[in-house]
Design a protein around this motif. Structure first.
Motif, mmCIF file in Angstrom:
data_model
loop_
_atom_site.group_PDB
_atom_site.id
_atom_site.type_symbol
_atom_site.label_atom_id
_atom_site.label_comp_id
_atom_site.label_asym_id
_atom_site.label_seq_id
_atom_site.Cartn_x
_atom_site.Cartn_y
_atom_site.Cartn_z
ATOM 1 N N ALA A 186 0.815 -1.223 0.000
ATOM 2 C CA ALA A 186 0.000 0.000 0.000
ATOM 3 C C ALA A 186 0.846 1.270 0.000
ATOM 4 C CB ALA A 186 -0.940 -0.004 1.203
ATOM 5 N N ALA A 187 1.926 1.282 0.781
ATOM 6 C CA ALA A 187 2.756 2.482 0.877
ATOM 7 C C ALA A 187 3.345 2.856 -0.478
ATOM 8 C CB ALA A 187 3.862 2.278 1.905
ATOM 9 N N TRP A 188 3.774 1.858 -1.226
ATOM 10 C CA TRP A 188 4.352 2.127 -2.545
ATOM 11 C C TRP A 188 3.273 2.512 -3.549
ATOM 12 C CZ3 TRP A 188 9.495 1.814 -4.410
ATOM 13 C CH2 TRP A 188 10.455 1.575 -3.408
ATOM 14 N N GLU A 189 2.143 1.856 -3.497
ATOM 15 C CA GLU A 189 1.040 2.206 -4.398
ATOM 16 C C GLU A 189 0.565 3.634 -4.120
ATOM 17 O OE1 GLU A 189 0.038 0.503 -6.863
ATOM 18 O OE2 GLU A 189 0.886 -1.493 -6.489
ATOM 19 N N PHE B 184 2.409 10.715 -7.063
ATOM 20 C CA PHE B 184 3.147 11.250 -8.213
ATOM 21 C C PHE B 184 2.199 11.527 -9.383
ATOM 22 C CE2 PHE B 184 7.086 8.635 -6.752
ATOM 23 C CZ PHE B 184 7.324 9.548 -5.741
ATOM 24 N N PHE B 185 1.282 10.591 -9.627
ATOM 25 C CA PHE B 185 0.313 10.772 -10.713
ATOM 26 C C PHE B 185 -0.546 12.012 -10.459
ATOM 27 C CE2 PHE B 185 -0.058 5.985 -11.978
ATOM 28 C CZ PHE B 185 1.223 6.031 -12.495
ATOM 29 N N ALA B 186 -0.926 12.220 -9.206
ATOM 30 C CA ALA B 186 -1.846 13.308 -8.873
ATOM 31 C C ALA B 186 -1.235 14.682 -9.123
ATOM 32 C CB ALA B 186 -2.293 13.190 -7.417
ATOM 33 N N VAL B 187 0.094 14.789 -8.981
ATOM 34 C CA VAL B 187 0.727 16.109 -9.132
ATOM 35 C C VAL B 187 1.398 16.292 -10.484
ATOM 36 C CG1 VAL B 187 1.100 16.353 -6.646
ATOM 37 C CG2 VAL B 187 2.903 15.331 -8.066
ATOM 38 N N SER B 188 1.481 15.228 -11.286
ATOM 39 C CA SER B 188 2.172 15.356 -12.562
ATOM 40 C C SER B 188 1.577 14.429 -13.620
ATOM 41 C CB SER B 188 3.667 15.055 -12.403
ATOM 42 O OG SER B 188 4.324 15.063 -13.650
ATOM 43 N N THR B 189 0.848 15.013 -14.560
ATOM 44 C CA THR B 189 0.348 14.213 -15.681
ATOM 45 C C THR B 189 1.501 13.752 -16.562
ATOM 46 O OG1 THR B 189 0.020 16.265 -16.949
ATOM 47 C CG2 THR B 189 -1.880 15.403 -15.718
ATOM 48 N N PHE C 79 4.497 12.763 -15.457
ATOM 49 C CA PHE C 79 5.020 11.543 -14.847
ATOM 50 C C PHE C 79 4.102 10.362 -15.168
ATOM 51 C CE2 PHE C 79 5.559 8.341 -11.626
ATOM 52 C CZ PHE C 79 6.905 8.371 -11.287
ATOM 53 N N GLU C 80 2.797 10.562 -15.030
ATOM 54 C CA GLU C 80 1.842 9.478 -15.282
ATOM 55 C C GLU C 80 1.916 9.008 -16.732
ATOM 56 O OE1 GLU C 80 -2.852 8.346 -14.500
ATOM 57 O OE2 GLU C 80 -2.212 10.440 -14.430
ATOM 58 N N ALA C 81 2.038 9.959 -17.651
ATOM 59 C CA ALA C 81 2.120 9.594 -19.059
ATOM 60 C C ALA C 81 3.368 8.762 -19.343
ATOM 61 C CB ALA C 81 2.110 10.849 -19.921
ATOM 62 N N LEU C 82 4.501 9.184 -18.800
ATOM 63 C CA LEU C 82 5.740 8.426 -18.996
ATOM 64 C C LEU C 82 5.643 7.041 -18.373
ATOM 65 C CD1 LEU C 82 8.462 11.168 -18.375
ATOM 66 C CD2 LEU C 82 8.006 9.969 -20.518
ATOM 67 N N TRP C 83 4.980 6.959 -17.220
ATOM 68 C CA TRP C 83 4.829 5.666 -16.535
ATOM 69 C C TRP C 83 4.098 4.662 -17.427
ATOM 70 C CZ3 TRP C 83 6.830 3.848 -12.037
ATOM 71 C CH2 TRP C 83 6.302 2.657 -11.535
ATOM 72 N N HIS C 84 3.095 5.125 -18.162
ATOM 73 C CA HIS C 84 2.284 4.233 -18.991
ATOM 74 C C HIS C 84 2.819 4.089 -20.411
ATOM 75 C CE1 HIS C 84 -0.686 3.794 -15.885
ATOM 76 N NE2 HIS C 84 -0.924 5.089 -15.838
ATOM 77 N N GLN C 85 3.785 4.938 -20.778
ATOM 78 C CA GLN C 85 4.318 4.884 -22.141
ATOM 79 C C GLN C 85 5.673 4.198 -22.227
ATOM 80 O OE1 GLN C 85 4.475 8.971 -23.373
ATOM 81 N NE2 GLN C 85 2.245 9.212 -23.396
#
Length: 289
Positions: free
Chosen positions: A207-210, A216-221, A223-229
């Motif tokens: 849970a802590a890592w999730e 990170f996703f909440a403050v940076s789209t 970062f989220e985009a790179l995570w999924h790409q």
């Protein structure tokens, strides 16, 4: 009733890991005193320590299955069963982690690491003694748990004024303009994504890592985009880092890591000058430039 049945287990070509697991379990079993564990005396013991039947009884597993485990056969133990075996063998958190790794399972989080709050006086002295070299201690998830004044001056952040949850290298890069402007290396964000993906692989479902990733996703789209790409993974490594400080200009420092504990432990990060420009920059920062 045993947790698992004693079905026939084939003897497969043994790899070194299975053999190491069996050897460790046997050595641990033979190191235990039956009387201290409250086991009754029953006949003459030909070998020191516990019998395999006693370990099986304490762990609530089949005797034959436990014998196969010690022999290094491919019996594929589950986390529940290995936890029971570790408890029966009176394993420490480090020993439990060791047998989980040898069994090919995700180790349970060590309570000592999970509950590590603050730092010792000796660690505080170590960080201060490294000045004017900037230094900090970080967790595997990039949380900053300790630092010296030089590190604050280098990054333009007074960590003592930040909420504990915000003291994270990746989070600060995503949310703190001053921190972000100090870093001169290209591809900083993709590198952070690859670092965190690699580190998180050992903490699947925690849970802590999730929660950290969701933050990170909440403050940076971005970062989220790179995570999924992108699915690159990189381990934390020593490298030359470029800095762009508003008061002392551009310079480079050698990033050096030392690990204060085995795998998954905290790491000491120190930035060292590699040329005259770096030495002068740190001297000016130390003087309060």
């Amino acid at each position: 009733m045993s947790l698992i049945s004693e079905r026939e287990a084939p003897i497969l070509p043994q790899d070194d890991t299975r053999k190491q697991l069996g050897a460790f379990l046997r050595a641990r079993r033979e190191s235990l005193d039956p009387q201290r564990l409250g086991l009754p005396r029953s006949g003459r013991r030909r070998t020191p320590g516990l019998r395999r039947e006693e370990v099986a009884m304490l762990a609530d597993v089949g005797v034959t299955w436990y014998t196969w485990l010690e022999q290094g056969r491919d019996v594929n133990p589950s986390p529940v069963v290995m936890t029971a075996v570790a408890a029966a063998l009176q394993c420490s958190p480090l020993e439990t982690r060791h047998i989980f790794v040898l069994a090919g399972l995700t180790p349970p989080e060590s309570p000592q690491l999970a509950q590590c709050e603050g730092i010792s006086a000796g660690t505080r002295r170590l960080l201060d003694s490294l000045m004017p070299q900037p230094a900090s201690i970080q967790k595997p998830n990039f949380d900053i748990v300790a630092w010296n004044d030089s590190f604050c001056r280098l990054m333009g952040v007074d960590f003592s004024t930040l909420p504990e949850a915000d003291r994270n290298c990746i989070y600060l890069y995503l949310t703190h303009p001053g921190w972000r402007s100090r870093l001169g290396n290209p591809d900083v964000l993709p590198t952070f994504v690859s670092y965190f993906r690699a580190a998180m692989a050992e903490h699947r479902g925690e849970a802590a890592w999730e929660d950290k990733l969701a933050r990170f996703f909440a403050v940076s789209t971005e970062f989220e985009a790179l995570w999924h790409q992108r699915y690159d993974v990189r381990g934390v490594e020593n490298q030359l880092k470029s800095f762009n400080h508003p008061l002392v200009g551009c310079f480079s420092l050698q990033q050096m890591y030392w690990y204060s504990a085995p795998r998954n432990g905290s790491r000491l990060l120190v930035y060292l000058p590699v040329d005259e420009a770096g030495e002068k920059a740190l001297a000016r920062l130390d003087a309060g430039a």
